[in-house]
Scaffold this motif. Sequence first.
Motif, PDB file in Angstrom:
ATOM      1  N   VAL A 136       0.802  -1.222   0.000  1.00 42.64           N
ATOM      2  CA  VAL A 136       0.000   0.000   0.000  1.00 42.64           C
ATOM      3  C   VAL A 136       0.837   1.275   0.000  1.00 42.64           C
ATOM      4  CG1 VAL A 136      -1.860   1.249   1.148  1.00 42.64           C
ATOM      5  CG2 VAL A 136      -1.947  -1.227   1.013  1.00 42.64           C
ATOM      6  N   PRO A 137       1.844   1.420   0.882  1.00 40.05           N
ATOM      7  CA  PRO A 137       2.653   2.636   0.820  1.00 40.05           C
ATOM      8  C   PRO A 137       3.360   2.779  -0.529  1.00 40.05           C
ATOM      9  CG  PRO A 137       2.963   1.546   2.925  1.00 40.05           C
ATOM     10  CD  PRO A 137       2.172   0.602   2.071  1.00 40.05           C
ATOM     11  N   PHE A 138       3.795   1.651  -1.089  1.00 41.42           N
ATOM     12  CA  PHE A 138       4.436   1.693  -2.414  1.00 41.42           C
ATOM     13  C   PHE A 138       3.464   2.243  -3.450  1.00 41.42           C
ATOM     14  CE2 PHE A 138       6.616   0.798  -6.158  1.00 41.42           C
ATOM     15  CZ  PHE A 138       5.909  -0.068  -6.979  1.00 41.42           C
ATOM     16  N   ALA A 139       2.252   1.661  -3.450  1.00 42.09           N
ATOM     17  CA  ALA A 139       1.249   2.071  -4.430  1.00 42.09           C
ATOM     18  C   ALA A 139       0.859   3.533  -4.235  1.00 42.09           C
ATOM     19  CB  ALA A 139       0.021   1.178  -4.325  1.00 42.09           C
ATOM     20  N   LEU A 140       0.703   3.949  -2.990  1.00 44.42           N
ATOM     21  CA  LEU A 140       0.348   5.330  -2.683  1.00 44.42           C
ATOM     22  C   LEU A 140       1.419   6.281  -3.223  1.00 44.42           C
ATOM     23  CD1 LEU A 140      -1.358   7.485  -1.210  1.00 44.42           C
ATOM     24  CD2 LEU A 140      -0.105   6.919   0.871  1.00 44.42           C
ATOM     25  N   ALA A 141       2.683   5.955  -2.934  1.00 36.89           N
ATOM     26  CA  ALA A 141       3.787   6.806  -3.378  1.00 36.89           C
ATOM     27  C   ALA A 141       3.846   6.848  -4.904  1.00 36.89           C
ATOM     28  CB  ALA A 141       5.103   6.295  -2.798  1.00 36.89           C
ATOM     29  N   ALA A 142       3.707   5.666  -5.522  1.00 38.59           N
ATOM     30  CA  ALA A 142       3.760   5.620  -6.989  1.00 38.59           C
ATOM     31  C   ALA A 142       2.606   6.421  -7.592  1.00 38.59           C
ATOM     32  CB  ALA A 142       3.703   4.168  -7.462  1.00 38.59           C
ATOM     33  N   GLY A 143       1.413   6.274  -6.996  1.00 35.14           N
ATOM     34  CA  GLY A 143       0.249   7.002  -7.492  1.00 35.14           C
ATOM     35  C   GLY A 143       0.427   8.501  -7.387  1.00 35.14           C
ATOM     36  N   LEU A 144       0.958   8.937  -6.250  1.00 38.33           N
ATOM     37  CA  LEU A 144       1.154  10.370  -6.046  1.00 38.33           C
ATOM     38  C   LEU A 144       2.229  10.927  -6.975  1.00 38.33           C
ATOM     39  CD1 LEU A 144       0.894  10.786  -2.171  1.00 38.33           C
ATOM     40  CD2 LEU A 144      -0.652  11.688  -3.905  1.00 38.33           C
ATOM     41  N   SER A 145       3.271  10.149  -7.227  1.00 38.96           N
ATOM     42  CA  SER A 145       4.320  10.650  -8.136  1.00 38.96           C
ATOM     43  C   SER A 145       3.745  10.781  -9.541  1.00 38.96           C
ATOM     44  CB  SER A 145       5.527   9.711  -8.120  1.00 38.96           C
ATOM     45  OG  SER A 145       5.204   8.497  -8.753  1.00 38.96           O
ATOM     46  N   GLY A 146       2.832   9.890  -9.896  1.00 40.56           N
ATOM     47  CA  GLY A 146       2.159   9.999 -11.188  1.00 40.56           C
ATOM     48  C   GLY A 146       1.303  11.242 -11.280  1.00 40.56           C
ATOM     49  N   ALA A 147       0.848  11.727 -10.122  1.00 39.28           N
ATOM     50  CA  ALA A 147       0.062  12.961 -10.083  1.00 39.28           C
ATOM     51  C   ALA A 147       0.974  14.162  -9.837  1.00 39.28           C
ATOM     52  CB  ALA A 147      -1.007  12.864  -9.002  1.00 39.28           C
ATOM     53  N   ASN A 148       2.265  13.984 -10.095  1.00 40.69           N
ATOM     54  CA  ASN A 148       3.241  15.086 -10.044  1.00 40.69           C
ATOM     55  C   ASN A 148       3.462  15.690  -8.655  1.00 40.69           C
ATOM     56  OD1 ASN A 148       3.691  14.930 -12.839  1.00 40.69           O
ATOM     57  ND2 ASN A 148       1.812  16.097 -13.191  1.00 40.69           N
ATOM     58  N   ALA A 149       3.297  14.882  -7.626  1.00 38.66           N
ATOM     59  CA  ALA A 149       3.622  15.387  -6.288  1.00 38.66           C
ATOM     60  C   ALA A 149       5.140  15.362  -6.100  1.00 38.66           C
ATOM     61  CB  ALA A 149       2.948  14.503  -5.240  1.00 38.66           C
ATOM     62  N   GLU A 200      -4.895   5.853  -1.929  1.00 32.32           N
ATOM     63  CA  GLU A 200      -4.713   4.901  -0.838  1.00 32.32           C
ATOM     64  C   GLU A 200      -5.880   3.921  -0.768  1.00 32.32           C
ATOM     65  OE1 GLU A 200      -6.094   4.011   2.168  1.00 32.32           O
ATOM     66  OE2 GLU A 200      -4.357   2.873   2.869  1.00 32.32           O
ATOM     67  N   VAL A 201      -7.108   4.418  -0.966  1.00 33.02           N
ATOM     68  CA  VAL A 201      -8.273   3.533  -0.924  1.00 33.02           C
ATOM     69  C   VAL A 201      -8.192   2.492  -2.036  1.00 33.02           C
ATOM     70  CG1 VAL A 201     -10.768   3.406  -1.240  1.00 33.02           C
ATOM     71  CG2 VAL A 201      -9.801   5.159   0.249  1.00 33.02           C
ATOM     72  N   ALA A 202      -7.796   2.952  -3.240  1.00 30.82           N
ATOM     73  CA  ALA A 202      -7.660   2.011  -4.359  1.00 30.82           C
ATOM     74  C   ALA A 202      -6.599   0.964  -4.053  1.00 30.82           C
ATOM     75  CB  ALA A 202      -7.304   2.776  -5.632  1.00 30.82           C
ATOM     76  N   ALA A 203      -5.441   1.422  -3.571  1.00 30.74           N
ATOM     77  CA  ALA A 203      -4.347   0.505  -3.270  1.00 30.74           C
ATOM     78  C   ALA A 203      -4.725  -0.461  -2.156  1.00 30.74           C
ATOM     79  CB  ALA A 203      -3.097   1.303  -2.869  1.00 30.74           C
ATOM     80  N   GLY A 204      -5.365   0.078  -1.113  1.00 28.08           N
ATOM     81  CA  GLY A 204      -5.753  -0.756   0.027  1.00 28.08           C
ATOM     82  C   GLY A 204      -6.779  -1.805  -0.357  1.00 28.08           C
ATOM     83  N   ALA A 205      -7.751  -1.397  -1.179  1.00 24.55           N
ATOM     84  CA  ALA A 205      -8.787  -2.343  -1.592  1.00 24.55           C
ATOM     85  C   ALA A 205      -8.177  -3.491  -2.386  1.00 24.55           C
ATOM     86  CB  ALA A 205      -9.851  -1.624  -2.412  1.00 24.55           C
ATOM     87  N   MET A 240      -6.302   6.184 -10.098  1.00 25.53           N
ATOM     88  CA  MET A 240      -7.222   6.995  -9.300  1.00 25.53           C
ATOM     89  C   MET A 240      -6.637   8.382  -9.050  1.00 25.53           C
ATOM     90  SD  MET A 240      -9.863   5.257  -9.093  1.00 25.53           S
ATOM     91  CE  MET A 240     -10.736   6.503  -8.144  1.00 25.53           C
ATOM     92  N   ALA A 241      -5.305   8.434  -8.793  1.00 21.48           N
ATOM     93  CA  ALA A 241      -4.672   9.735  -8.540  1.00 21.48           C
ATOM     94  C   ALA A 241      -4.780  10.610  -9.784  1.00 21.48           C
ATOM     95  CB  ALA A 241      -3.222   9.528  -8.127  1.00 21.48           C
ATOM     96  N   LYS A 242      -4.515  10.034 -10.945  1.00 19.88           N
ATOM     97  CA  LYS A 242      -4.654  10.783 -12.202  1.00 19.88           C
ATOM     98  C   LYS A 242      -6.096  11.253 -12.381  1.00 19.88           C
ATOM     99  CE  LYS A 242      -0.667  10.490 -14.687  1.00 19.88           C
ATOM    100  NZ  LYS A 242       0.119  11.734 -14.894  1.00 19.88           N
ATOM    101  N   THR A 251      -6.293  13.378  -3.588  1.00 22.95           N
ATOM    102  CA  THR A 251      -5.486  12.530  -4.467  1.00 22.95           C
ATOM    103  C   THR A 251      -4.850  11.399  -3.677  1.00 22.95           C
ATOM    104  OG1 THR A 251      -4.970  14.521  -5.748  1.00 22.95           O
ATOM    105  CG2 THR A 251      -3.641  12.562  -6.181  1.00 22.95           C
ATOM    106  N   ALA A 252      -4.228  11.765  -2.557  1.00 21.27           N
ATOM    107  CA  ALA A 252      -3.589  10.750  -1.713  1.00 21.27           C
ATOM    108  C   ALA A 252      -4.625   9.779  -1.160  1.00 21.27           C
ATOM    109  CB  ALA A 252      -2.821  11.416  -0.571  1.00 21.27           C
ATOM    110  N   GLY A 253      -5.732  10.321  -0.678  1.00 15.45           N
ATOM    111  CA  GLY A 253      -6.758   9.489  -0.050  1.00 15.45           C
ATOM    112  C   GLY A 253      -7.358   8.477  -1.003  1.00 15.45           C
ATOM    113  N   VAL A 254      -7.738   8.961  -2.188  1.00 17.99           N
ATOM    114  CA  VAL A 254      -8.356   8.070  -3.166  1.00 17.99           C
ATOM    115  C   VAL A 254      -7.347   7.026  -3.656  1.00 17.99           C
ATOM    116  CG1 VAL A 254      -9.283   7.998  -5.498  1.00 17.99           C
ATOM    117  CG2 VAL A 254     -10.154   9.658  -3.885  1.00 17.99           C
TER     118      VAL A 254
END
Lengths: 239, 239
Positions: free
Chosen positions: A37-50, B62-67, A233-235, B57-60
Amino acid sequence: MARELENSLLNQHKEKHFTAGEIVRDIIIGVSDGLTVPFALAAGLSGANASSAVILTAGVAEVAAGAISMGLGGYLAAKSEADHYMRELKREQEEIIAVPDTEAAEVAEILSEYGIQPHEYTPVVNALRKNPKAWLDFMMKFELGLEKPDPKRALQSALTIAIAYIVGGLVPLLPYFFIPTATKAVAASVVLTLMALLVFGYAKGHFTGNKPFRSALQTALIGAAASAAAFGMAKAVQG
Amino acid sequence: MARELENSLLNQHKEKHFTAGEIVRDIIIGVSDGLTVPFALAAGLSGANASSAVILTAGVAEVAAGAISMGLGGYLAAKSEADHYMRELKREQEEIIAVPDTEAAEVAEILSEYGIQPHEYTPVVNALRKNPKAWLDFMMKFELGLEKPDPKRALQSALTIAIAYIVGGLVPLLPYFFIPTATKAVAASVVLTLMALLVFGYAKGHFTGNKPFRSALQTALIGAAASAAAFGMAKAVQG
């Protein structure tokens, strides 16, 4: 002496049937989610240019929250299972005293499901009736399928899962501590986490008696799926 | 006919012992984490002065990744338990054929633990020896404590947990969809999630046979602890 040896041999024989202890199971639960989950969260956020800073903040906050949720949640769940056991024990004890004929019929029912005839199981039923403590243990195990919980286990399990989650979660986040440009950090995170997922998946397969290579691939696949979902989802939220 | 009625009565009696089905258990697992971690993550990020957009962005993500992690992870775990059962079944079947005396000794061992004497349990052991299918079932249940898994359960469990996690996770995130100022959104999120945690905790207590009010408070407490940890870690990383 001979009986202890016989017991020991039989126990070892039983233990060979099981390839993962409860602590290993808790480590697997914690690291599985922590790596993913933390991996996915970080990857998702980097894709959203954080930036790395934002990703790190979110990642570390998520690891802390996840560790508490799983740890504290697991602790309370184990405690409530222990309470459940004690309530069932008390109820069964009362039934043995109040309605022994019904309880005896239940023993007969249990044994007759295995094709055992009344003239074969009646001596067993009568033996149990004369030994209330053994009878109670028999009902708890064979009617209700409940094992007496170890009081230490709740805390032990909670701490194991929480620490495993933190250790798992820090692996994908490490690059973001050292590499300020998120797009570079995420590349390092992907490589690091993919390796960790494969190694951990392999170990998980080994300890649970499942094909280790298949387990390694499945574990890596869950990580990939979770980060793809997080990325998507982040995108979606950003755009 | 009388036997079916007797069976039905005994089954109902057994079912009264259990107050939460497996689907309820999966909903509890999913919603517990879903209400807690996304809420804590969002609260932690708002404390680190992130905007509603970033928090969402982070929340959504995380929910996707967690699910996915919980759902897919749970599915594979259930499948691997089913594989484990089949392997143990096969091994036990081979042992019954290859070393029947050892297996018969194991049955004797199991029954003697309940104070049953050889002259009392020997008819039972002999009855099982003559009925290999029943003997196999007996060993699976009473030696190994394994129940035959329902093939539908793996997928059912995975979907239930994943959907429950998503539903749980969207509750604390809803305010951030509508309120652009994070500090205002977090206040609404806290109120909404606290109510959800209390209601859900109460329901959880009711379904698991634990004191509902205590369960409500414990569930809210986990949410509070997780968000405090997330808040603290987010501040630590920022500062």
